[in-house]
Write a protein that holds these residues in place. Structure first.
Motif, PDB file in Angstrom:
ATOM      1  N   TRP A 126       0.827  -1.203   0.000  1.00 55.78           N
ATOM      2  CA  TRP A 126       0.000   0.000   0.000  1.00 55.78           C
ATOM      3  C   TRP A 126       0.868   1.262   0.000  1.00 55.78           C
ATOM      4  O   TRP A 126       0.602   2.211  -0.742  1.00 55.78           O
ATOM      5  CB  TRP A 126      -0.917  -0.019   1.213  1.00 55.78           C
ATOM      6  CG  TRP A 126      -1.783   1.189   1.336  1.00 55.78           C
ATOM      7  CD1 TRP A 126      -2.990   1.411   0.730  1.00 55.78           C
ATOM      8  CD2 TRP A 126      -1.511   2.356   2.111  1.00 55.78           C
ATOM      9  NE1 TRP A 126      -3.480   2.643   1.081  1.00 55.78           N
ATOM     10  CE2 TRP A 126      -2.597   3.252   1.930  1.00 55.78           C
ATOM     11  CE3 TRP A 126      -0.468   2.736   2.945  1.00 55.78           C
ATOM     12  CZ2 TRP A 126      -2.652   4.487   2.554  1.00 55.78           C
ATOM     13  CZ3 TRP A 126      -0.527   3.968   3.569  1.00 55.78           C
ATOM     14  CH2 TRP A 126      -1.604   4.829   3.374  1.00 55.78           C
ATOM     15  N   GLN A 130       1.073   3.945  -2.971  1.00 58.07           N
ATOM     16  CA  GLN A 130       0.650   5.310  -2.655  1.00 58.07           C
ATOM     17  C   GLN A 130       1.659   6.322  -3.183  1.00 58.07           C
ATOM     18  O   GLN A 130       1.293   7.316  -3.816  1.00 58.07           O
ATOM     19  CB  GLN A 130       0.490   5.460  -1.142  1.00 58.07           C
ATOM     20  CG  GLN A 130       0.003   6.833  -0.710  1.00 58.07           C
ATOM     21  CD  GLN A 130       0.123   7.040   0.778  1.00 58.07           C
ATOM     22  OE1 GLN A 130       1.104   6.615   1.384  1.00 58.07           O
ATOM     23  NE2 GLN A 130      -0.865   7.677   1.376  1.00 58.07           N
ATOM     24  N   ASN A 159     -10.545   3.649  -1.906  1.00 56.89           N
ATOM     25  CA  ASN A 159     -10.213   2.852  -0.732  1.00 56.89           C
ATOM     26  C   ASN A 159     -11.444   2.560   0.113  1.00 56.89           C
ATOM     27  O   ASN A 159     -11.617   1.451   0.630  1.00 56.89           O
ATOM     28  CB  ASN A 159      -9.173   3.584   0.125  1.00 56.89           C
ATOM     29  CG  ASN A 159      -7.782   3.518  -0.465  1.00 56.89           C
ATOM     30  OD1 ASN A 159      -7.516   2.752  -1.386  1.00 56.89           O
ATOM     31  ND2 ASN A 159      -6.879   4.324   0.054  1.00 56.89           N
ATOM     32  N   ARG A 160     -12.301   3.562   0.276  1.00 59.14           N
ATOM     33  CA  ARG A 160     -13.451   3.415   1.182  1.00 59.14           C
ATOM     34  C   ARG A 160     -14.531   2.508   0.596  1.00 59.14           C
ATOM     35  O   ARG A 160     -15.222   1.812   1.335  1.00 59.14           O
ATOM     36  CB  ARG A 160     -14.043   4.791   1.509  1.00 59.14           C
ATOM     37  CG  ARG A 160     -13.084   5.748   2.199  1.00 59.14           C
ATOM     38  CD  ARG A 160     -12.574   5.156   3.512  1.00 59.14           C
ATOM     39  NE  ARG A 160     -11.592   6.041   4.130  1.00 59.14           N
ATOM     40  CZ  ARG A 160     -10.295   5.908   4.048  1.00 59.14           C
ATOM     41  NH1 ARG A 160      -9.778   4.906   3.328  1.00 59.14           N
ATOM     42  NH2 ARG A 160      -9.485   6.745   4.662  1.00 59.14           N
ATOM     43  N   SER A 197      -7.074  11.363   5.514  1.00 61.24           N
ATOM     44  CA  SER A 197      -6.576  10.596   4.370  1.00 61.24           C
ATOM     45  C   SER A 197      -6.237  11.512   3.210  1.00 61.24           C
ATOM     46  O   SER A 197      -5.232  11.311   2.510  1.00 61.24           O
ATOM     47  CB  SER A 197      -7.620   9.561   3.938  1.00 61.24           C
ATOM     48  OG  SER A 197      -7.877   8.627   4.966  1.00 61.24           O
ATOM     49  N   ASN A 307     -16.945   3.876   7.049  1.00 64.07           N
ATOM     50  CA  ASN A 307     -16.774   3.852   5.599  1.00 64.07           C
ATOM     51  C   ASN A 307     -18.048   4.220   4.857  1.00 64.07           C
ATOM     52  O   ASN A 307     -17.987   4.772   3.755  1.00 64.07           O
ATOM     53  CB  ASN A 307     -16.297   2.468   5.155  1.00 64.07           C
ATOM     54  CG  ASN A 307     -14.825   2.256   5.395  1.00 64.07           C
ATOM     55  OD1 ASN A 307     -13.992   2.942   4.824  1.00 64.07           O
ATOM     56  ND2 ASN A 307     -14.484   1.315   6.259  1.00 64.07           N
ATOM     57  N   THR A 341      -4.806   1.569  -8.475  1.00 68.63           N
ATOM     58  CA  THR A 341      -5.897   2.005  -7.605  1.00 68.63           C
ATOM     59  C   THR A 341      -6.627   0.814  -7.006  1.00 68.63           C
ATOM     60  O   THR A 341      -6.952   0.791  -5.802  1.00 68.63           O
ATOM     61  CB  THR A 341      -6.883   2.883  -8.395  1.00 68.63           C
ATOM     62  OG1 THR A 341      -6.189   3.986  -8.973  1.00 68.63           O
ATOM     63  CG2 THR A 341      -7.978   3.407  -7.487  1.00 68.63           C
ATOM     64  N   LEU A 344      -4.402  -0.757  -4.418  1.00 77.31           N
ATOM     65  CA  LEU A 344      -4.411   0.074  -3.215  1.00 77.31           C
ATOM     66  C   LEU A 344      -5.611  -0.247  -2.345  1.00 77.31           C
ATOM     67  O   LEU A 344      -5.494  -0.401  -1.113  1.00 77.31           O
ATOM     68  CB  LEU A 344      -4.453   1.554  -3.612  1.00 77.31           C
ATOM     69  CG  LEU A 344      -3.143   2.335  -3.709  1.00 77.31           C
ATOM     70  CD1 LEU A 344      -3.422   3.727  -4.257  1.00 77.31           C
ATOM     71  CD2 LEU A 344      -2.474   2.437  -2.354  1.00 77.31           C
ATOM     72  N   SER A 345      -6.781  -0.341  -2.953  1.00 78.78           N
ATOM     73  CA  SER A 345      -8.009  -0.614  -2.212  1.00 78.78           C
ATOM     74  C   SER A 345      -7.989  -2.009  -1.599  1.00 78.78           C
ATOM     75  O   SER A 345      -8.408  -2.205  -0.454  1.00 78.78           O
ATOM     76  CB  SER A 345      -9.219  -0.462  -3.136  1.00 78.78           C
ATOM     77  OG  SER A 345      -9.265   0.831  -3.700  1.00 78.78           O
ATOM     78  N   SER A 348      -5.664  -2.015   1.385  1.00 82.61           N
ATOM     79  CA  SER A 348      -6.270  -1.310   2.514  1.00 82.61           C
ATOM     80  C   SER A 348      -7.298  -2.177   3.220  1.00 82.61           C
ATOM     81  O   SER A 348      -7.292  -2.297   4.453  1.00 82.61           O
ATOM     82  CB  SER A 348      -6.915  -0.015   2.018  1.00 82.61           C
ATOM     83  OG  SER A 348      -7.597   0.637   3.065  1.00 82.61           O
TER      84      SER A 348
END
Length: 432
Positions: A126, A130, A159-160, A197, A307, A341, A344-345, A348
């Motif tokens: 991550w 980033q 991410n959320r 964030s 979230n 992306t 990344l999610s 997370s």
């Protein structure tokens, strides 16, 4: 004095200084790209949801809607505004960490290795992604420099969304305690979490990733200060001592590290202001979440509630700015960015589940040690991959910071062995 501070913030946000003297954009577009301007626009977007929602909650409470309300919307309003009173027969107790009596040391060691590897892989990946997304161009060729993605809010949303889906699925498949907290109370933690964030992503445009990691490691100081203000907590002398050592180590690193390429004093100032914003918002999030846990909810329920409102705020703000489609178009133009992306999610969300499992199996002390080591590895990995320079004094500062953090873990463990109540410094929920 207040005017001077505003002048400092505006000076740090100026594009001609904040980008090391490089200003390829025209004046109008440059002003719209100022981090301070974007922060205000994002905050206005969140306020367009928060303020009407807050006024509606206050109105329903003054009208005593819980006693007089009827109709199809009553259950929804009750859940969002008033919550559900806990009922002992219906409540699923929160089971404390328990180690099976028949578990062999080898099996325990394998589980610990699994947890450590999962946390390290999730959050190291991550961190690398980033920095890649926020500091490097996409689509670069021999004749074109490519383009950078600059909308930090879009990355927060990505991410959320996945974290919300994972938490919701977990709540459906696994029995949870009876939920009693009014849903609107999650919105305050969500707002501060989104802003923290955003500041974290945005800061990478101005400071190096190792600097950001050190700043995040030093957030124990504002968390303690926020704990005294928000939760009226008291702390031991050794906690103040270790917090002071963290401050000394961070100062050594910042004052001695070599300059980054394309940096300037104003660039560093912008980055430090954004990091201060990240730490302040994150400290509020941790303390607000600790207060919400008084409703006896599970960590996954907390993850879902925070979230949910984070997605609501970011989607609404992006739609108001017309930036949501632009982010999707950028993903369409650059498949590599779309893959980064998505990864990344995934990192997370998976990292969050590893947090819950590690704390449940081995306790908060083991988890803190693993995450402290992860921060040290993240600095080393970033220096190797992206060529950041760290001087000898800066390296000693890093060592002081992590030694102080490990000393905190040791001291808290000794207090628990003596039967003393240990005040939690930060929540383990939603760290990225």
């Amino acid at each position: 004095m207040d005017a001077r501070w505003w002048a400092v913030v505006l000076l740090a946000a100026l594009p001609s200084l904040g980008a090391g003297g490089e200003n390829p954009e025209g004046p109008l577009e440059s002003w719209t790209q100022l981090w301070f301007f974007r922060f205000l626009v994002n905050a206005a977007g969140y306020a367009s949801f928060m303020v009407p929602g807050y006024l509606l909650v206050q109105y329903l409470r003054r009208k005593n809607y819980l006693e007089t309300g009827r109709g199809l919307c009553f259950p929804l309003v009750k859940t969002c505004v008033f919550g559900n009173e806990p009922k002992a027969p219906d409540e699923v107790p929160l089971v404390p960490r328990a180690e099976p009596a028949e578990t062999s040391p080898t099996w325990q060691a394998l589980k610990l290795l699994f947890c450590a590897a999962g946390l390290q892989v999730s959050y190291l990946t991550w961190g690398v992604l980033q920095e890649r997304v926020m500091t490097r161009s996409y689509g670069a060729t021999a004749t074109s420099p490519g383009e950078r993605f600059s909308d930090s809010q879009f990355l927060v949303l990505m991410n959320r969304v996945l974290a919300l889906m994972v938490a919701g699925l977990y709540c459906i498949l696994c029995k949870q305690p009876r939920h009693g907290a009014p849903m609107y109370r999650y919105s305050f933690a969500s707002l501060s979490n989104v802003l923290s964030s955003w500041c974290q992503y945005e800061a990478l445009k101005f400071v190096s990733f190792p600097t950001q990691v050190l700043a995040k490691a030093s957030k124990v100081i504002p968390v303690m200060l926020m704990g005294k203000l928000v939760s009226r907590r008291s702390y031991e002398h050794w906690e103040y001592l270790t917090a002071g050592l963290v401050s000394v180590g961070v100062s050594m690193f910042l004052l001695s590290s070599g300059p980054e390429p394309h940096s300037s004093p104003a660039t560093t100032l912008s980055g430090l202001i954004l990091l201060a914003g990240y730490i302040a918002f994150d400290s509020f999030t941790s303390n607000w979440q600790d207060a919400l846990f008084a409703y006896k909810m599970s960590s996954v329920q907390m993850m879902f509630g925070v979230n949910f409102f984070s997605c609501l705020f970011t989607v609404g703000s992006l739609l108001e700015q017309g930036a949501l489609l632009e982010g999707v178009r950028f993903m369409g133009r650059h498949s590599e960015f779309a893959a980064h992306t998505l990864l990344l999610s995934v990192c997370s969300a998976c990292g969050q589940l590893f947090i819950f499992y590690t704390i449940g199996q081995f306790g908060a002390a083991v988890f803190t040690i693993i995450m402290t080591l992860r921060q040290a590895f993240a600095i080393l990995l970033s220096c190797l991959l992206y060529g950041h320079t760290v001087t000898v004094v800066g390296g000693l500062g890093v060592a002081v910071v992590f030694a102080a953090l490990l000393l905190r873990v040791y001291a808290r463990g000794r207090l628990k062995q003596r039967g003393k109540k240990v005040v939690p410094v930060e929540s383990s929920v939603q760290k990225v």
